[in-house]
Every structure is written in C-alpha cells, then in structure tokens.
Design a protein around this motif. Sequence first.
Motif, short mmCIF file in Angstrom:
data_model
loop_
_atom_site.label_atom_id
_atom_site.label_comp_id
_atom_site.label_asym_id
_atom_site.label_seq_id
_atom_site.Cartn_x
_atom_site.Cartn_y
_atom_site.Cartn_z
N PRO A 11 0.82 -1.23 0.00
CA PRO A 11 0.00 0.00 0.00
C PRO A 11 0.85 1.27 0.00
N ASN A 12 1.95 1.29 0.78
CA ASN A 12 2.83 2.47 0.80
C ASN A 12 3.50 2.67 -0.55
N ILE A 13 3.94 1.58 -1.17
CA ILE A 13 4.58 1.67 -2.48
C ILE A 13 3.61 2.24 -3.51
N LEU A 14 2.36 1.79 -3.44
CA LEU A 14 1.35 2.25 -4.40
C LEU A 14 0.68 3.56 -3.99
N GLY A 15 0.91 3.99 -2.75
CA GLY A 15 0.30 5.23 -2.26
C GLY A 15 -1.20 5.12 -2.04
#
Length: 98
Positions: A11-15
């Motif tokens: 989720p953090n990688i994809l924002g």
Amino acid sequence: MTKKLVRDNIPNILGVQPEIIQDDNEYIKALKKKLDEETKELKAAKTVPEIMEEMADVLEVLSCIAKVHGINNNELFAIADAKRAEKGSFIHRARIDV
C-alpha cells in the motif's frame, strides 16, 4: 473491484490506504486464497529465478498461516522433519497407483 491480500509494504509503495482485516477467520480465508494464487504462479514459473521467487512467496504465506494459528516456523519445520523421517520425502520421485 475485489479486495486482495497484499504484502505489508505494497500500500505504501502504491500510495493507497489499505483496509485491515480484523477478523482472524476472514484473514485465514484471505491467506488461503493468497496461497492458491501463489501456488498457481509457482506452477507457471519457468526459470530458476522465477521458481525461487514464487517459492519464497508460498513460504511467506505459509508462515503467516502458521503464525495466525500460533505455530512458529521452527515448530512447522520440526513437524516437516518428523514426517520426512517417518514417511520419507519426495526426492526419489516414487509414485504408485491409488
């Protein structure tokens, strides 16, 4: 759109903001679905690097399934070792009619 269980950092990688599964039974169900997904990817893998990558994914899912059931990886590998000692492995490629 369906919800898909992803690794914690995705989720953090994809924002994006993830939905966190609170219910253990729902989490186990999602893990088993993920295991099906990862084993299909392992079956489809052709090269040694692809096979290793997919095996690592399968191991991670299995590790999470063990953890949610209160089983640590050492216990899991001890059970695998005991089964191997009692019944053998699959290394000799034996098969029989059943």
